[in-house]
Motif scaffolding. Structure first.
Motif: not given
Length: 414
Positions: A149-150, A277-281, A333-335
């Protein structure tokens, strides 16, 4: 990511969720573009932002209603269809000769209704995902859907800006409506498949307590799990650090253009947001599987180290180091969030699972705007350096609290 390819029903469910997200973002961009051309555009843009953000604060209510819903698949189908019809109506309104402000107010109201219905759909989602995957696959499943979604959010922003060059606002609204309708049809197909298999997940046992009684019980169960409520608060503040860094780094770059700008100022700001955003995805999609056997506490510790590193990089005016460490912060954070959901699923009664997750989501959502407001205000009143130092102190405190909670949990487990 492997769960997406090996679990057919979950794959369909994910595609339906992704379709809805993509259409929504395309339309949001179109609405913002249209509103930016009005005479009093700042007010219009503010109202749109409010109509998008306020429904998210209803996560607890949406989760409560979801817990009281017997046939969850049936309701998520209806919600998708209703939201699709609402945006088809928006498409019709855009095609009519309606004055700018009158049109925007009508669309904002419809968008608010749709997004409010979306909080109920969101409450239905986790219990339905649990019915489609194994218990130890929940974090991976939630992480994959969130991560994709991200990615869709990032891609849709560029695609949407391109589509606006040759497509009307009405057409984009219709596309958004159709994505919801297609998603509803996919949900309907999954429900039928589950029914044929005789899996007892279509009609589920529901919670019959009142709203406040349910929230109190949810909070008690969360508090009962050793270290969970503290971890929730730490992750909430961690998300706040992630969201606060971007406006602060924008201020620092504006005052140090010669050493921190890459190409142009606007490109540099866009690049910073994209890196987060890329990192969170990547964290949501790959991190949950990569760190499947790693404690959530260690993930939070890594995130705090990354957060402190970003702030130090900003203070040192090292833009490339900022980008790398900010991406790493987004990754951890995304993990962390999907792993938190996995913990929640095992810690609370499934009859109030959606209410519990809704309560946690509300806590997670409130922290970011509060911290952003506090530190940007401090920056405006004093100096951005003080805000960055304050944020660095917060990161260090989070690190210390996480280590302390981890040790206490380890002692109780012995």
């Amino acid at each position: 990511m492997t769960i997406f390819f090996k679990n057919k029903e979950y794959r369909k469910f994910s595609i339906a969720s992704i379709l809805s997200s993509a259409g929504d973002i395309l339309f949001y961009l179109a609405l913002m573009t249209y509103a930016s051309r009005l005479k009093n555009y700042s007010l219009a843009l503010s109202l749109i932002a409010i109509s998008e953000s306020v429904p998210r604060l209803f996560s607890s209510v949406g989760g409560y209603l979801a817990d009281r819903t017997q046939n969850k698949f049936q309701k998520i189908v209806w919600m998708a269809m209703i939201r699709g019809a609402l945006y088809l109506l928006v498409g019709f309104l855009f095609s009519q000769n309606i004055a700018g402000w009158n049109l925007v107010i009508m669309v904002i109201i419809i968008n608010f209704i749709s997004d409010t219905a979306g909080t109920y759909s969101g409450g239905l989602t986790t219990p339905l995902v649990i019915s489609l995957v194994k218990k130890d696959e929940i974090a991976e499943a939630e992480g994959f859907t969130s991560g994709v979604s991200q990615v869709i959010t990032l891609v849709s922003q560029f695609v949407g800006s391109g589509l606006l060059l040759f497509m009307s606002y009405s057409a984009l609204a219709v596309i958004n409506g159709l994505t919801f309708i297609v998603a509803g049809l996919i949900y309907y197909k999954i429900a039928g498949s589950q029914r044929k298999k005789g899996i007892a997940t279509v009609t589920q046992e529901v919670d019959d307590r009142g709203f406040w009684a349910t929230l109190v019980l949810a909070l008690k169960q969360v508090k009962k799990a050793s270290g969970l409520i503290t971890t929730v608060l730490v992750i909430a503040v961690l998300n706040g650090v992630l969201s606060t860094i971007e406006p602060l780094i924008s201020i620092v770059i504006a005052g140090n253009r010669q050493v921190m700008v890459i190409g142009t100022y606007s490109f540099t700001i866009a690049l910073i947001g994209a890196m987060a955003g890329i990192g969170a995805a990547l964290g949501s999609i790959f991190g949950t599987n990569l760190f499947k056997k790693v404690s959530l506490y260690f993930i939070i510790i890594f995130a705090n180290i990354a957060g402190a590193s970003v702030i130090i990089a900003i203070l040192s005016k090292q833009i490339w180091f900022c980008l790398i460490t900010y991406c790493i912060l987004g990754f951890f954070a995304g993990t962390a969030t999907p792993k938190l959901t996995q913990w929640m699923v095992g810690a609370v009664d499934h009859k109030i699972l959606a209410s519990s997750i809704g309560l946690i989501n509300t806590i997670l959502l409130i922290a970011s705007p509060l911290m952003t407001t506090a530190f940007t205000t401090l920056s405006a009143v004093t100096n951005v350096q003080y805000s960055l130092l304050g944020l660095l102190i917060v990161s260090i405190l989070l690190f210390a609290i996480t280590v302390l909670v981890m040790r206490k949990s380890a002692q109780k487990a012995q």
